[in-house]
Design a protein around this motif. Structure first.
Motif, PDB file in Angstrom:
ATOM      1  N   PHE A   1     -32.728 -50.729 -11.105  1.00  9.89           N
ATOM      2  CA  PHE A   1     -32.124 -49.507 -10.567  1.00  9.89           C
ATOM      3  C   PHE A   1     -32.885 -49.034  -9.327  1.00  9.89           C
ATOM      4  CE2 PHE A   1     -30.666 -48.474 -15.127  1.00  9.89           C
ATOM      5  CZ  PHE A   1     -29.469 -49.118 -14.905  1.00  9.89           C
TER       6      PHE A   1
ATOM      7  N   LEU B   1     -30.645 -49.854  -6.244  1.00 12.35           N
ATOM      8  CA  LEU B   1     -29.801 -48.657  -6.161  1.00 12.35           C
ATOM      9  C   LEU B   1     -30.500 -47.580  -5.328  1.00 12.35           C
ATOM     10  CD1 LEU B   1     -27.161 -47.307  -7.275  1.00 12.35           C
ATOM     11  CD2 LEU B   1     -28.621 -46.289  -9.017  1.00 12.35           C
TER      12      LEU B   1
ATOM     13  N   PHE C   1     -15.854 -40.178 -14.394  1.00  8.61           N
ATOM     14  CA  PHE C   1     -15.626 -41.613 -14.268  1.00  8.61           C
ATOM     15  C   PHE C   1     -14.340 -41.965 -13.530  1.00  8.61           C
ATOM     16  CE2 PHE C   1     -18.981 -41.513 -17.189  1.00  8.61           C
ATOM     17  CZ  PHE C   1     -19.615 -42.731 -17.106  1.00  8.61           C
TER      18      PHE C   1
ATOM     19  N   MET D   1     -22.578 -36.363  -5.545  1.00  7.62           N
ATOM     20  CA  MET D   1     -23.825 -36.136  -6.292  1.00  7.62           C
ATOM     21  C   MET D   1     -23.912 -34.704  -6.782  1.00  7.62           C
ATOM     22  SD  MET D   1     -25.679 -38.398  -7.108  1.00  7.62           S
ATOM     23  CE  MET D   1     -26.474 -39.933  -6.839  1.00  7.62           C
TER      24      MET D   1
ATOM     25  N   PRO E   1     -26.506 -35.262 -20.005  1.00 11.15           N
ATOM     26  CA  PRO E   1     -26.275 -36.710 -19.930  1.00 11.15           C
ATOM     27  C   PRO E   1     -26.191 -37.376 -21.296  1.00 11.15           C
ATOM     28  CG  PRO E   1     -28.419 -36.119 -18.986  1.00 11.15           C
ATOM     29  CD  PRO E   1     -27.714 -34.850 -19.297  1.00 11.15           C
ATOM     30  N   ASP E   2     -26.942 -36.840 -22.286  1.00  8.22           N
ATOM     31  CA  ASP E   2     -26.914 -37.462 -23.615  1.00  8.22           C
ATOM     32  C   ASP E   2     -25.528 -37.354 -24.226  1.00  8.22           C
ATOM     33  OD1 ASP E   2     -29.400 -38.531 -23.852  1.00  8.22           O
ATOM     34  OD2 ASP E   2     -30.306 -36.691 -24.632  1.00  8.22           O
TER      35      ASP E   2
ATOM     36  N   MET F   1     -23.160 -39.753 -22.547  1.00  8.54           N
ATOM     37  CA  MET F   1     -23.347 -41.130 -23.011  1.00  8.54           C
ATOM     38  C   MET F   1     -22.803 -41.307 -24.419  1.00  8.54           C
ATOM     39  SD  MET F   1     -27.032 -42.031 -21.406  1.00  8.54           S
ATOM     40  CE  MET F   1     -27.179 -43.768 -21.646  1.00  8.54           C
TER      41      MET F   1
ATOM     42  N   ASN G   1     -31.722 -41.762 -18.314  1.00 11.15           N
ATOM     43  CA  ASN G   1     -30.309 -41.693 -18.690  1.00 11.15           C
ATOM     44  C   ASN G   1     -29.423 -41.425 -17.476  1.00 11.15           C
ATOM     45  OD1 ASN G   1     -30.532 -42.259 -21.356  1.00 11.15           O
ATOM     46  ND2 ASN G   1     -30.525 -40.138 -22.058  1.00 11.15           N
TER      47      ASN G   1
ATOM     48  N   LEU H   1     -30.160 -42.159 -14.436  1.00 12.08           N
ATOM     49  CA  LEU H   1     -30.208 -43.375 -13.618  1.00 12.08           C
ATOM     50  C   LEU H   1     -29.220 -44.429 -14.133  1.00 12.08           C
ATOM     51  CD1 LEU H   1     -31.986 -43.820 -11.178  1.00 12.08           C
ATOM     52  CD2 LEU H   1     -33.691 -44.894 -12.639  1.00 12.08           C
ATOM     53  N   VAL H   2     -29.048 -44.472 -15.461  1.00  8.72           N
ATOM     54  CA  VAL H   2     -28.108 -45.427 -16.052  1.00  8.72           C
ATOM     55  C   VAL H   2     -26.670 -45.071 -15.666  1.00  8.72           C
ATOM     56  CG1 VAL H   2     -27.140 -46.289 -18.236  1.00  8.72           C
ATOM     57  CG2 VAL H   2     -29.601 -45.984 -17.997  1.00  8.72           C
ATOM     58  N   LEU H   3     -26.396 -43.762 -15.620  1.00 14.32           N
ATOM     59  CA  LEU H   3     -25.019 -43.347 -15.361  1.00 14.32           C
ATOM     60  C   LEU H   3     -24.620 -43.506 -13.893  1.00 14.32           C
ATOM     61  CD1 LEU H   3     -24.785 -40.145 -17.592  1.00 14.32           C
ATOM     62  CD2 LEU H   3     -23.684 -42.332 -17.986  1.00 14.32           C
ATOM     63  N   ILE H   4     -25.597 -43.417 -12.989  1.00 11.13           N
ATOM     64  CA  ILE H   4     -25.253 -43.440 -11.554  1.00 11.13           C
ATOM     65  C   ILE H   4     -24.436 -44.670 -11.155  1.00 11.13           C
ATOM     66  CG2 ILE H   4     -26.134 -43.432  -9.177  1.00 11.13           C
ATOM     67  CD1 ILE H   4     -28.443 -41.735 -10.155  1.00 11.13           C
TER      68      ILE H   4
ATOM     69  N   PRO I   1     -25.771 -51.128 -16.834  1.00  7.59           N
ATOM     70  CA  PRO I   1     -25.512 -49.919 -17.633  1.00  7.59           C
ATOM     71  C   PRO I   1     -24.541 -50.184 -18.776  1.00  7.59           C
ATOM     72  CG  PRO I   1     -25.324 -49.427 -15.296  1.00  7.59           C
ATOM     73  CD  PRO I   1     -25.444 -50.914 -15.417  1.00  7.59           C
TER      74      PRO I   1
END
Lengths: 294, 255
Positions: free
Chosen positions: A28, A32, A223, A275, A287-288, A291, B94, B96-99, B138
């Motif tokens: 990453f 990235l 998304f 962003m 974020p949790d 996910m 987390n 960073l994973v989603l980006i 990801p």
């Protein structure tokens, strides 16, 4: 002695955590974060013919404002993305709702079937729409054969409408999963309670079901809306001049137009906007949670 | 009401793909009605076209390497996320994973193109592999997180109590248990790489992957029947992979 042992143990745990994350983390960072920093840097440089001059200038950002096509295209992309997001949610939500509450037979196969389009290359879906909606395409040939039109209609392909319908088709099956998951998890006694207290089904839906599926909806916005703002493949195949989007503009500056610093600044402006949106949405849900609902 | 809606929704979702497959068998130089006759000649043309075959080979190669990189990489991180609920930087990781999952692909594409150019790495299938691993990682990670949440650690503890060391426990207990999950994550990573076009479009050298090849040829009307056939092939291949992945899930559930 005990402290020393604990300290060593903690260090070992941290070592374990670090080594477990190291591959992902380095990937990453290297592919990235660093590249994003590189285009940020380039966006302040300028290009002369084929060489990039590392000299600080804010000229590229000034050009974003000065060029009469940049801002309208950016706005058009936002509008198209908003339409795609609303359309995909609008189509996926009832499907998820019925799968969660109404459908009793073949629930699992029906859900699994929706993974089909999700696993399909999205280029192939765009391509399918192109051959259906195209000037020489299947829909037009059908209309001609049925003598509904005299000439092939050019309304459908090469328009923002074609871009929107194609992207809705790509994204909506994807959305059924997070929406279904949040509906399925919902405590149904809450709905009964609302009904007992005299709520109409519409009221119960708006005040109980909808708020509880909020994480799923945030996933939808995150998304669908955000990747779509930078879309360039779908407009290139089915969009035509009227469906041309901001992503095509950036792509153009990197290939035909050949002005990487300007393209970088345009990309960075979009990145900054999405962003800020992402961070606001993530702050709203966490974020949790996002996910979890994936 | 719900029945009608579901019929409409599934028709909308699947009709374009079914139409694509049907018209790949149409004996006409134009992809459209009338449906003249059934033919396999477009498929024969796919198989005798060396540029399409090499594009397919490139896609398979890139997908395989990406799978080999992102599956173990994502699994290692998934173990950490599931087994260590709180550590410094968890939230940042987390995010960073989603980006890569939400960022517009055009940005990933141009930033990698610029980055590879800046460090002097020539564009080739290698740069596509580097880019696709970023995109697939990801997804592998999240699949493995989902699979590891239900993992019964008492089996590992039992092995350790019986004197097995960490490595033996991992190889003899953990690995067989997570194998169906690994397979699912690997299939997903492969599928993502195999179908990806936007980022590959910027990071590709002279050898195209299949989606990049199709994207480049789609403007030529004479190529449409062959492209339709190769698209139908790729579609069937993805469908097979979904079924394979589903079977691995069933195997896990039976255990």
């Amino acid at each position: 002695m005990r402290d020393k042992f604990l300290q060593f143990f903690r260090r070992k745990v941290q070592l374990r955590i670090f080594s477990g994350l190291s591959f992902s983390l380095s990937w990453f960072l290297l592919f990235l974060i660093v590249p994003t920093a590189v285009i940020f840097l380039y966006s302040f440089w300028r290009q002369e013919y084929i060489s990039i001059i590392p000299q600080f200038t804010i000229d590229n950002y000034a050009q974003f404002l000065a060029n009469p096509i940049h801002i309208p295209l950016f706005l058009r992309s936002l509008v198209i993305s908003a339409a795609v997001t609303m359309g995909s949610i609008g189509l996926a939500y009832p499907a998820a709702y019925f799968l969660a509450f109404r459908v009793r037979k073949y629930k699992i196969p029906l859900l699994l079937a929706l993974m089909g389009p999700f696993w399909t290359s999205y280029l192939l879906i765009v391509y399918a729409w192109k051959i259906i909606l195209g000037y020489d395409g299947i829909l037009n040939s059908l209309l001609l054969n049925l003598r509904l039109v005299e000439q092939p209609a050019d309304l459908l392909l090469y328009s923002p409408f074609a871009v929107i319908i194609t992207l809705i088709h790509i994204w909506s099956p994807w959305l059924v999963f997070p929406l279904y998951a949040s509906l399925e998890k919902m405590d149904k006694s809450l709905l009964e309670a609302a009904m007992d207290l005299g709520a109409t089904p519409t009221q119960a839906f708006l005040r109980v079901t909808l708020p509880l599926t909020w994480p799923g909806l945030v996933v939808a916005v995150l998304f669908v809306f955000i990747p779509t703002v930078g879309e360039f493949v779908t407009p290139a195949l089915v969009g035509g001049p009227q469906g041309y989007m901001y992503g095509n503009l950036i792509e153009n500056y990197f290939h035909l137009g050949f002005n990487w610093p300007l393209g970088s600044s345009l990309a960075f402006i979009m990145l900054a906007v999405v962003m800020v949106m992402t961070l606001l949405l993530l702050r709203a849900v966490g974020p949790d949670k996002v996910m979890e609902s994936l | 009401m719900h029945f009608g809606y579901m019929v409409f929704y599934y028709a909308f979702t699947f009709a374009p793909l079914i139409i694509l497959v049907i018209f790949s068998f149409n004996d006409s130089a134009r992809v459209g009605l009338p449906f003249k006759a059934f033919t396999l000649k477009w498929y024969a043309e796919v198989l005798s076209d060396p540029t399409i075959l090499s594009a397919i080979a490139n896609s398979l190669l890139v997908g395989a390497v990406v799978t080999l990189l992102s599956t173990p990489g994502g699994t290692a991180a998934a173990f950490v996320l599931v087994r260590h609920q709180s550590f410094v930087g968890r939230k940042a990781f987390n995010t960073l994973v989603l980006i890569p999952m939400v960022i517009p692909p055009v940005i990933v594409g141009i930033s990698l193109l610029t980055f590879f150019h800046a460090i002097g790495l020539e564009l080739s299938l290698v740069t596509v592999i580097l880019a696709h691993t970023l995109i697939a990682l990801p997804f592998s990670l999240l699949v493995m997180v989902a699979r590891l949440i239900g993992f019964d650690r008492s089996l590992e503890e039992a092995a350790m109590d019986l004197g097995a060391d960490e490595l033996t426990t991992f190889l003899k207990v953990t690995l067989p248990l997570i194998f169906p999950g690994l397979l699912a994550a690997a299939i997903l990573a492969f599928t993502i790489s195999f179908g990806e076009v936007a980022v590959a479009f910027f990071t590709i050298g002279y050898q195209p992957t299949l989606p990049v090849y199709i994207f480049g040829q789609v403007r030529l009307p004479t190529r449409l029947p062959v492209l339709t056939a190769v698209s139908a092939l790729a579609l069937s291949f993805s469908a097979l992979l979904v079924v394979a992945s589903e079977i691995t899930r069933r195997i896990r559930e039976k255990k």
